[in-house]
Design a protein around this motif. Structure first.
Motif, PDB file in Angstrom:
ATOM      1  N   VAL A  42      -3.648   4.481   0.720  1.00 26.53           N
ATOM      2  CA  VAL A  42      -4.553   4.128   1.452  1.00 26.53           C
ATOM      3  C   VAL A  42      -4.973   4.714   2.709  1.00 26.53           C
TER       4      VAL A  42
ATOM      5  N   TYR B  43       1.274   5.687   8.405  1.00 25.48           N
ATOM      6  CA  TYR B  43       0.102   4.614   8.124  1.00 25.48           C
ATOM      7  C   TYR B  43       0.596   3.281   8.524  1.00 25.48           C
TER       8      TYR B  43
ATOM      9  N   CYS C  91      -1.259  -1.305  -4.403  1.00 26.69           N
ATOM     10  CA  CYS C  91      -2.340  -0.516  -4.089  1.00 26.69           C
ATOM     11  C   CYS C  91      -2.328   0.655  -3.577  1.00 26.69           C
TER      12      CYS C  91
ATOM     13  N   GLY D 220      -6.678   2.129   6.605  1.00 28.80           N
ATOM     14  CA  GLY D 220      -6.837   1.842   5.395  1.00 28.80           C
ATOM     15  C   GLY D 220      -5.847   0.548   5.013  1.00 28.80           C
ATOM     16  N   PHE D 221      -5.121   0.182   5.787  1.00 29.21           N
ATOM     17  CA  PHE D 221      -4.213  -1.095   5.478  1.00 29.21           C
ATOM     18  C   PHE D 221      -5.129  -2.216   5.727  1.00 29.21           C
TER      19      PHE D 221
ATOM     20  N   GLY E 175       0.815  -1.231  -0.069  1.00 29.94           N
ATOM     21  CA  GLY E 175      -0.028  -0.118  -0.196  1.00 29.94           C
ATOM     22  C   GLY E 175       0.894   1.234   0.098  1.00 29.94           C
TER      23      GLY E 175
END
Length: 322
Positions: free
Chosen positions: A210, A241, A263, A215-216, A206
Motif C-alpha cells: 500500500v 502505514y 492487497c 494507500g489504505f 493491506g
C-alpha cells in the motif's frame, strides 16, 4: 443434560456476535439441559432478550458500575461469585482479548482444564468434544475434558449461530467488588471503523504494497461498500502505514471472515497464521510468485491501486441493482 453457563461479552454497549456463537455451542453441550447466560455492565439489560432467542433460559445481569469498563480484578471477582452460586456443569466464553485474559484465571481459581480457541463443539456418546487449530492453523486437534467440567473459549466466526426463540428469566445478580488493584480513570478509543475486525464477515487487508498511510484509503472505501473491516500485515504496521490495532497474523489478530481480500501482501507464514481459515481468500499482488497466491482461492496479478478501485465500483453496481 447439562447446566451450561455462557459468559457473554459486549463492546460499546452492543452484544458481540461471538457471544451468540458461544450460546449455539452451549445448545449442543446442554443436550436439552439449562443454558444460563451472564451479561455484565449497567447497560446489559437491553440485549437480554437476544440471549433468550439464542438458547438462554435464564440471564444473570451483573450491573455494578465497577464493571462498565473491563479490569481483570473486577471481572474475576464478579464471575467467581456467580460461578459459585450457579454451579454450572460446563462453561463457555468468547475467545477475545477479554476471554484470553480472564479464562485462564477462572480455570486456575476453580481447578479446571481449559480448552482455548475452539472452532467446533460436538457430542460423542455423551462426551463433549472440542476442535481447535494448532500449528498456526495447519492442523486441528480434538480434545475432551476427562475430569472436572468442560470449560472452553470460542473463536469468533466459526460456529453458525442458531436462533431457537423461547422465554427467559432475567435475574439481577449482586456481587461485591473490593480491593481493586487497578482502576480505569479514562478510556481513549481509536476509531478504526464501525465493524469489529475480529468478527467481520469481510476483511480488506493491506501490506507493504500500500506504500503509505494514504494507500489504505482505497481499501477503506472497498470495506465500506462491502460492510467489512480493514486489516493489515505486520509489515504495513511496522512501516507506520496504519495502527497496530489492525494487525492480522501470528502476533496480531486471528480472523476468519467469509471473504478475505489481501492487497499488496506477500503472504509470510506469520500473516497466514492469522487469516488462513478464511472461507474465501482473494489475493491482489503485482508479483505472480508471491506466496499469498498459494493459499488464495482467487488471485489477481496487478497493481492494487488499479484493481481495488475497479472492484469497488463493480461492487457498488451489483449492490445497487440487488
Amino acid at each position: 443434560m447439562r447446566k451450561v453457563l455462557v459468559l457473554t461479552e459486549a463492546k460499546a454497549g452492543n452484544l458481540r456476535g461471538v457471544s451468540l456463537e458461544a450460546l449455539t455451542a452451549a445448545q449442543r453441550i446442554a443436550e436439552g439441559g439449562e443454558i444460563i447466560a451472564v451479561a455484565i455492565g449497567s447497560d446489559a439489560t437491553h440485549y437480554a432478550n437476544v440471549l433468550g432467542q439464542h438458547g438462554a433460559k435464564k440471564v444473570y445481569i451483573i450491573g455494578n458500575e465497577e464493571l462498565d469498563v473491563y479490569t481483570t480484578d473486577a471481572y474475576l471477582q464478579a464471575l467467581r461469585q456467580l460461578i459459585d452460586a450457579v454451579e454450572p456443569e460446563a462453561i463457555l466464553m468468547p475467545h477475545t482479548a477479554i476471554g484470553k485474559d480472564l479464562a485462564p484465571r477462572i480455570a486456575a481459581r476453580f481447578g479446571l482444564g481449559l480448552v482455548s480457541d475452539v472452532i467446533d463443539v460436538q457430542i460423542d456418546n455423551g462426551e463433549v468434544i472440542f476442535t481447535r487449530p494448532i500449528y498456526s492453523g495447519k492442523a486441528f486437534e480434538k480434545k475432551k475434558v476427562v475430569s472436572g467440567i468442560p470449560f472452553a473459549t470460542v473463536r469468533p466466526n466459526n460456529i453458525p449461530v442458531k436462533e431457537i426463540g423461547g422465554t427467559i428469566e432475567v435475574v439481577r445478580f449482586s456481587v461485591e467488588i473490593k480491593d481493586l488493584r487497578t482502576i480505569v480513570k479514562e478510556v481513549v478509543r481509536k476509531t478504526t471503523g464501525g465493524v469489529d475486525l475480529s468478527e467481520a464477515k469481510v476483511v480488506i487487508s493491506g501490506g507493504r504494497g500500500v506504500k503509505s498511510l494514504d494507500g489504505f484509503k482505497p481499501l477503506q472505501e472497498l470495506a465500506e461498500v462491502l460492510g467489512g473491516a480493514v486489516g493489515a500485515s505486520r509489515g504495513a504496521c511496522d512501516a507506520e502505514y496504519c495502527d497496530y490495532s489492525l494487525q492480522i497474523g501470528q502476533t496480531g489478530k486471528v480472523v476468519t471472515p467469509d471473504l478475505y481480500i489481501a492487497c499488496g501482501i506477500s503472504g509470510a507464514i506469520q500473516h497466514l497464521a492469522g487469516m488462513s481459515n478464511s472461507k474465501v481468500v482473494v489475493a491482489i499482488n503485482k508479483d505472480p510468485e508471491a506466496p499469498i497466491f498459494q493459499v488464495a482461492d482467487y488471485g489477481i496479478v496487478g497493481d492494487l491501486f488499479e484493481v481495488v478501485p475497479l472492484l469497488t465500483e463493480e461492487f457498488k453496481k451489483v449492490l445497487v441493482n440487488s
